[in-house]
Design a protein around this motif. Structure first.
Motif, PDB file in Angstrom:
ATOM      1  N   TYR A  29     -19.078 -55.723  23.092  1.00 17.72           N
ATOM      2  CA  TYR A  29     -20.437 -55.639  23.624  1.00 17.72           C
ATOM      3  C   TYR A  29     -20.415 -55.231  25.100  1.00 17.72           C
ATOM      4  N   PRO A  30     -20.229 -53.952  25.395  1.00 18.70           N
ATOM      5  CA  PRO A  30     -20.257 -53.521  26.796  1.00 18.70           C
ATOM      6  C   PRO A  30     -21.695 -53.443  27.311  1.00 18.70           C
ATOM      7  N   GLN A  31     -21.906 -53.895  28.536  1.00 20.19           N
ATOM      8  CA  GLN A  31     -23.230 -53.857  29.163  1.00 20.19           C
ATOM      9  C   GLN A  31     -23.075 -53.662  30.662  1.00 20.19           C
ATOM     10  N   VAL A  32     -24.068 -53.033  31.286  1.00 19.80           N
ATOM     11  CA  VAL A  32     -24.134 -52.932  32.742  1.00 19.80           C
ATOM     12  C   VAL A  32     -25.480 -53.487  33.185  1.00 19.80           C
ATOM     13  N   TRP A  33     -25.437 -54.446  34.105  1.00 27.66           N
ATOM     14  CA  TRP A  33     -26.649 -55.090  34.611  1.00 27.66           C
ATOM     15  C   TRP A  33     -26.755 -54.893  36.118  1.00 27.66           C
ATOM     16  N   GLN A  34     -27.961 -54.699  36.572  1.00 28.09           N
ATOM     17  CA  GLN A  34     -28.221 -54.594  38.013  1.00 28.09           C
ATOM     18  C   GLN A  34     -28.984 -55.829  38.481  1.00 28.09           C
ATOM     19  N   TYR A  35     -28.489 -56.452  39.540  1.00 31.37           N
ATOM     20  CA  TYR A  35     -29.132 -57.622  40.126  1.00 31.37           C
ATOM     21  C   TYR A  35     -29.539 -57.277  41.557  1.00 31.37           C
ATOM     22  N   VAL A  44     -31.245 -54.122  32.830  1.00 31.29           N
ATOM     23  CA  VAL A  44     -30.135 -53.595  32.053  1.00 31.29           C
ATOM     24  C   VAL A  44     -30.054 -52.094  32.297  1.00 31.29           C
ATOM     25  N   VAL A  45     -28.873 -51.629  32.672  1.00 31.15           N
ATOM     26  CA  VAL A  45     -28.662 -50.220  32.999  1.00 31.15           C
ATOM     27  C   VAL A  45     -28.001 -49.486  31.831  1.00 31.15           C
ATOM     28  N   PHE A  46     -27.186 -50.216  31.069  1.00 28.03           N
ATOM     29  CA  PHE A  46     -26.464 -49.599  29.955  1.00 28.03           C
ATOM     30  C   PHE A  46     -26.089 -50.684  28.954  1.00 28.03           C
ATOM     31  N   HIS A  47     -26.167 -50.344  27.671  1.00 27.72           N
ATOM     32  CA  HIS A  47     -25.644 -51.233  26.632  1.00 27.72           C
ATOM     33  C   HIS A  47     -25.478 -50.427  25.357  1.00 27.72           C
ATOM     34  N   ARG A  48     -24.760 -51.013  24.389  1.00 26.19           N
ATOM     35  CA  ARG A  48     -24.591 -50.415  23.066  1.00 26.19           C
ATOM     36  C   ARG A  48     -24.937 -51.454  22.004  1.00 26.19           C
ATOM     37  N   LEU A  49     -26.131 -51.983  22.092  1.00 22.16           N
ATOM     38  CA  LEU A  49     -26.565 -53.042  21.198  1.00 22.16           C
ATOM     39  C   LEU A  49     -27.789 -52.593  20.427  1.00 22.16           C
ATOM     40  N   ASN A  50     -27.959 -53.142  19.234  1.00 21.00           N
ATOM     41  CA  ASN A  50     -29.173 -52.897  18.474  1.00 21.00           C
ATOM     42  C   ASN A  50     -29.484 -54.124  17.618  1.00 21.00           C
ATOM     43  N   GLY A  51     -30.679 -54.145  17.060  1.00 18.16           N
ATOM     44  CA  GLY A  51     -31.072 -55.230  16.175  1.00 18.16           C
ATOM     45  C   GLY A  51     -31.036 -56.592  16.842  1.00 18.16           C
ATOM     46  N   ALA A  52     -30.480 -57.574  16.118  1.00 21.89           N
ATOM     47  CA  ALA A  52     -30.458 -58.955  16.596  1.00 21.89           C
ATOM     48  C   ALA A  52     -29.627 -59.110  17.863  1.00 21.89           C
ATOM     49  N   CYS A 123     -20.127 -55.686  32.225  1.00 26.16           N
ATOM     50  CA  CYS A 123     -19.701 -56.813  31.389  1.00 26.16           C
ATOM     51  C   CYS A 123     -19.032 -56.293  30.120  1.00 26.16           C
ATOM     52  N   LEU A 124     -17.849 -56.806  29.838  1.00 21.96           N
ATOM     53  CA  LEU A 124     -17.108 -56.435  28.632  1.00 21.96           C
ATOM     54  C   LEU A 124     -16.893 -57.709  27.819  1.00 21.96           C
ATOM     55  N   MET A 125     -17.540 -57.784  26.653  1.00 17.44           N
ATOM     56  CA  MET A 125     -17.499 -59.003  25.854  1.00 17.44           C
ATOM     57  C   MET A 125     -16.746 -58.783  24.544  1.00 17.44           C
ATOM     58  N   ARG A 126     -16.180 -59.865  24.046  1.00 16.00           N
ATOM     59  CA  ARG A 126     -15.541 -59.855  22.728  1.00 16.00           C
ATOM     60  C   ARG A 126     -16.241 -60.844  21.808  1.00 16.00           C
ATOM     61  N   SER A 127     -16.402 -60.430  20.562  1.00 12.57           N
ATOM     62  CA  SER A 127     -17.106 -61.269  19.584  1.00 12.57           C
ATOM     63  C   SER A 127     -16.216 -62.415  19.127  1.00 12.57           C
ATOM     64  N   ARG A 128     -16.829 -63.396  18.505  1.00 11.59           N
ATOM     65  CA  ARG A 128     -16.092 -64.574  18.025  1.00 11.59           C
ATOM     66  C   ARG A 128     -15.167 -64.231  16.858  1.00 11.59           C
ATOM     67  N   SER A 129     -15.430 -63.114  16.203  1.00 12.16           N
ATOM     68  CA  SER A 129     -14.546 -62.710  15.101  1.00 12.16           C
ATOM     69  C   SER A 129     -13.290 -62.017  15.596  1.00 12.16           C
ATOM     70  N   GLY A 130     -13.233 -61.731  16.891  1.00 10.40           N
ATOM     71  CA  GLY A 130     -12.065 -61.060  17.462  1.00 10.40           C
ATOM     72  C   GLY A 130     -11.149 -62.026  18.190  1.00 10.40           C
ATOM     73  N   THR A 131     -10.355 -61.498  19.091  1.00 10.11           N
ATOM     74  CA  THR A 131      -9.401 -62.307  19.851  1.00 10.11           C
ATOM     75  C   THR A 131      -9.791 -62.331  21.320  1.00 10.11           C
ATOM     76  N   HIS A 132      -9.289 -63.327  22.031  1.00 13.03           N
ATOM     77  CA  HIS A 132      -9.499 -63.385  23.468  1.00 13.03           C
ATOM     78  C   HIS A 132      -8.725 -62.262  24.150  1.00 13.03           C
ATOM     79  N   PHE A 133      -9.133 -61.940  25.374  1.00  9.83           N
ATOM     80  CA  PHE A 133      -8.335 -61.021  26.172  1.00  9.83           C
ATOM     81  C   PHE A 133      -6.984 -61.677  26.455  1.00  9.83           C
ATOM     82  N   SER A 134      -5.920 -60.966  26.164  1.00  9.02           N
ATOM     83  CA  SER A 134      -4.587 -61.510  26.406  1.00  9.02           C
ATOM     84  C   SER A 134      -4.261 -61.437  27.893  1.00  9.02           C
TER      85      SER A 134
END
Length: 265
Positions: A29-35, A44-52, A123-134
């Motif tokens: 879930y990559p996102q770019v936010w401006q504060y 929100v400046v950028f994201h690749r999300l849809n639906g829920a 922001c670079l996020m990983r889902s719960r179905s994946g693994t943590h950043f090593s």
């Protein structure tokens, strides 16, 4: 990264930067936010999300969930420096509470200070179905952090210099769009529609019920002779050419007039 550099100042920059970073490690879930310091709501400046996922991570966040975001709080208090910051779901119970119900197990954030007022968070996020950043992946991200932060700063600076008049023109066009056909309240609803607000968030912002908002939206569709929100977007985009010719009036006046003239040709 070479592609990201080539895209500096263009609409493809954030996508190219995320692609460069995800070429060697998975990102869900990559996102770019401006504060901005004098504006509490993030943008929100950028994201690749849809639906829920979009509703949860973007719309609910903007609607108020950002106040519980640990990265937002740290940044707002001046306790989050530029560079790379890392959060892991199991590492801190206070932070874990914020992520309850979200499909996020791990997150890294590149923080770029654009100026005294403005910060960007990639922001670079990983889902719960994946693994943590090593540890190796975190080392890799830390190594490229100075370059990523500098690219974020440079892009924001270039966009700010290149597009103020365009952004002001679009904001003006949004404010005038539908003026000749709609009531003041319908125009309020239309502006939030063009801003991408979901029904319940738009209703909350206007202080009306969702049923009332839907009634206004139905009236808007009838008056603009469209049947969906996507058609409203298309109508707005198509009418912008007429706004250039008459920048102080509803762009629909010129657009519908032009369409009518074409029907008689």
């Amino acid at each position: 990264m070479a592609t990201a550099v080539a895209c500096l100042g263009t609409s493809d920059f954030y996508s190219a930067l995320v692609d460069a970073l995800s070429a060697t490690l998975p990102i869900d879930y990559p996102q770019v936010w401006q504060y901005t310091r004098d504006k509490p709501e993030p943008v929100v400046v950028f994201h690749r999300l849809n639906g829920a996922r979009r509703e949860q991570q973007v719309e609910e966040y903007v609607a108020g969930a950002f106040r519980q975001d640990p990265f937002y709080r740290l940044s707002r208090n001046g306790d989050l420096g530029t560079g790379l910051s890392h959060w892991r779901a199991a590492a801190n119970s206070a932070r874990s509470e914020y992520y309850d119900g979200q499909d996020v197990c791990d997150e890294v954030v590149f923080v770029a200070q654009v100026d005294e007022q403005t910060r960007l968070h990639l922001c670079l996020m990983r889902s719960r179905s994946g693994t943590h950043f090593s540890d190796a992946e975190l080392d890799q991200l830390r190594a490229c952090s100075p370059m990523v932060v500098q690219l974020l700063r440079q892009h924001a600076t270039l966009v700010r210099k290149a597009k103020p008049s365009i952004e002001a023109g679009v904001r003006k066009a949004v404010g005038l769009f539908g003026e000749s056909l709609l009531t003041a309240r319908e125009r309020d609803v239309l502006e939030l529609m063009l801003g991408g607000y979901a029904t319940r968030f738009a209703a909350d912002k206007l202080g009306i019920s969702t049923e009332t908002l839907r009634r206004h939206r139905k009236n808007i569709y009838q008056k603009l002779d469209v049947s969906s929100q996507s058609e409203v977007f298309s109508l707005f985009i198509n009418s912008l050419g007429c706004f250039d010719a008459a920048p102080n009036q509803d762009p629909l006046r010129g657009y519908f007039g032009h369409q009518g003239a074409n029907k008689h040709l």
